[in-house]
Design an enzyme around this catalytic site. Structure first.
Site, PDB file in Angstrom:
ATOM      1  CE  LYS A 152      -2.670   6.769  -1.533  1.00 30.09           C
ATOM      2  NZ  LYS A 152      -3.842   7.353  -2.231  1.00 30.09           N
TER       3      LYS A 152
ATOM      4  CE1 TYR B 190      -3.188   3.011   0.825  1.00 26.97           C
ATOM      5  CE2 TYR B 190      -1.978   3.221   2.895  1.00 26.97           C
ATOM      6  CZ  TYR B 190      -2.900   3.717   1.982  1.00 26.97           C
ATOM      7  OH  TYR B 190      -3.523   4.915   2.214  1.00 26.97           O
TER       8      TYR B 190
END
Length: 602
Positions: free
Chosen positions: A344, A340
């Site tokens: 990002k 994640y």
């Protein structure tokens, strides 16, 4: 959330991140399980990485109170240079704004918005805030995954309009509430995982291009260890798709992208509000600081090509697990803690690389938890970041914490994040000019909450308002013990779970052996507790704090009325009171659907 594909999508834009536009095929002949440390990149990418690193310096730690840990991983020389800050407004701007703050409410009125992630909690609170503070806004286009317009309208009504977070509007407009909402919110059939966000060339697309003033990209896949291909598509490529659509909007004043403060990965210390550049990696930063040979630069296009290569070359039955392993391995190799964070961070890279003349604001929240004040205290949606830990502890199934009690976890209430989004987008959208500005919506430097404070609050709440077990009896909780190794944590969990299981089975003699099958029965419980500990370990031992100088300057520019109506400052929040009386009661009411009678403010 994993979104299925929508058929009939239009062709990808010229900047679509896909294997078709990747640079040379550097992964094609490398086995997936050996490629993590063997990459070939062009000299241009390597130089880009070095250049990016030269602009990235941590902030000196002299002014940080209560910080006992060594914080400079970049070397002594790096501490001498402060990071670049946002250029102050010019004199004309100061004259225009003198005594009036930023002019938030005035800006919101009459503007048209496009919002991704509209069914998520962050976008819902953003929409609620805008409609409450400025009901005379124009249109709010909301991207909704659906097979057709009828289904999109149904999802809009069921998941947004019927949501309890809009209770203020429901009271204000009474019988005309739905009419008001449908007059402001316009569902757009689409999918962030598809080219052009799944929006075909149509009258709807033309209206978006002609009318939208503010583009808010809040959609994301937040699963920490998601499949690499899915996380790349939903977090990295989708961000570029959103930006490319925003660049077509004729009236666009600002592109607001919601990132996370934890894009900083394994960096340590006090970290500045500085965006990522293409080719930059944290592993390279550490190599430069320590005088080690540079690793290969990070190439987003090659990562996408690599992920596709693996999917195409492993059996379908093995693909899901392989892609999870690959995502975590790639993240670790380049200096991030999970898939994640990594995807990002790459999203920020593509925003910087492709923004052109578009004014951009990136808001990086810390760990987002329930609302502090608005639209009412304690609202939360879904079993999110800390909620699994809170619920497991409240049920008496979390005997220990795999955490450093002195580490600061950066907590931020949901409404404070939204207020930061609104204030920053207005500041840079009112008099738009090309540029990229980063704002940390974080608490760790202005109002730190340690892991000890956090778990102490959990104990105080559940000791006074215990949950009930299956028989209706109070679940008794103890203050957690902290462990610094997985083995010790797991051993303690095994002992605790087994002892409680024997007591539940009517065996009170501590010397008695477990009955047949009892150990097997609770093995799964121990595995679940151990998995939870490992999942949060990078955060619960992470000695990092996030500088928020830009956000502090933003607060200074706001008028007194704006500071009250759009609270960004977190210095006055009492974390014990927040968790004991606001957030945990909110979790029990809105997540578990078992509200506490006469306790707290949720």
């Amino acid at each position: 959330m994993i979104f299925p594909r929508i058929h009939g999508a239009t062709a990808a834009s010229s900047h679509e991140l896909s294997p078709r536009v990747a640079s040379p095929a550097v992964y094609a002949d490398i086995p997936w399980d050996k490629s993590f440390t063997y990459l070939k990149y062009s000299n241009r990418c390597r130089k880009s990485c070095i250049k990016a690193q030269s602009n990235m310096n941590p902030i000196p730690n002299a002014s940080l109170s209560k910080q006992k840990d060594p914080i400079n991983i970049y070397g002594p020389s790096a501490m001498k240079t402060m990071p670049a800050t946002i250029t102050p407004p010019n004199d004309m701007f100061l004259e225009q704004e003198s005594g009036h703050g930023i002019g938030i409410v005035e800006f919101l009125a009459g503007k048209n918005y496009f919002v991704t992630g509209a069914t998520g909690l962050l976008a819902k609170v953003f929409i609620e805030k805008v409609l409450r503070m400025s009901p005379d806004v124009g249109k709010i286009y909301v991207l909704i995954r659906a097979k057709d317009e009828e289904t999109a309208v149904h999802r809009l009504k069921e998941e947004v309009i019927d949501c309890e977070v809009f209770q203020h509007q429901r009271r204000q407009y009474g019988d005309k509430y739905e009419e008001f909402m449908l007059g402001k919110l316009f569902p757009v059939v689409g999918d962030i995982g598809e080219p052009n966000l799944g929006i075909g060339r149509s009258e709807v697309m033309n209206r978006i291009i002609d009318e939208v003033d503010v583009f808010v990209n809040s959609a994301a896949n937040t699963v920490l260890d998601e499949r690499y291909d899915i996380s790349l598509n939903m977090n990295t490529s989708a961000t570029l798709r959103a930006l490319e659509l925003a660049k077509q909007c004729k009236k666009l004043r600002i592109f607001l992208h919601v990132s996370t403060a934890y894009v900083n990965g394994t960096r340590q210390g006090i970290l500045p509000e500085k965006h990522f550049e293409m080719g930059q990696s944290i592993t390279a930063e550490k190599s430069i600081s320590n005088g080690r040979p540079l690793p290969p630069p990070l190439n987003v296009h090659e990562e996408i090509r690599f992920a596709k290569h693996i999917v195409d070359n492993v059996p379908e039955s093995e693909a899901a697990q392989k892609m999870k392993e690959v995502g975590m391995a790639r993240a670790t190799f380049f200096g991030w803690q999970n898939t994640y964070q990594f995807t990002k961070a790459m999203a920020e890279m593509v925003v910087h690389e492709h923004r052109g003349e578009v004014p951009v604001v990136i808001v990086r929240p810390g760990v987002i938890e329930g609302t502090f004040q608005e639209p009412f205290p304690g609202w939360i949606q879904g079993n999110r970041v800390l909620e699994p830990v809170i619920i497991t502890y409240g049920k008496g199934r979390l005997p220990g914490a795999l955490a450093d009690p002195e580490v600061v976890l950066d907590i931020v209430p949901l409404d404070v994040v939204v207020n930061t989004m609104v204030a920053s987008m207005v500041k840079h959208g009112k008099y738009p000019k090309p540029g990229l500005h980063v704002y940390h919506a974080t608490s760790s430097t202005v109002n730190p909450c340690t892991m000890y404070d956090l778990f102490r609050s959990f104990y105080l709440h559940f000791a006074s308002s215990p949950m009930k077990d299956a028989k209706g009896n109070d679940v008794l909780v103890e203050e957690v013990k902290f462990f610094d190794s997985v083995d010790e944590y797991q051993a303690h969990a095994e002992k605790d779970v087994l002892q409680k299981g024997m007591i539940e089975s009517g065996i009170t003699d501590p010397k008695a052996k477990p009955v047949n099958g009892l150990e097997r029965k609770y093995k799964r419980v121990v595995e679940s507790i151990t998995h939870l500990g490992k999942l949060y370990e990078p955060y619960f031992f992470n000695k990092v704090r996030f500088d928020n100088s830009n956000t502090e300057e933003l607060i200074k520019e706001m008028s007194g009325e704006e500071r009250k109506g759009f609270r960004v400052d977190m210095k006055g929040i009492d974390w014990e009171d927040y968790f004991v009386n606001i957030h945990i009661p909110g979790v029990r009411k809105h997540v578990l659907k078992k509200p506490i009678v006469s306790h707290g403010r949720a």
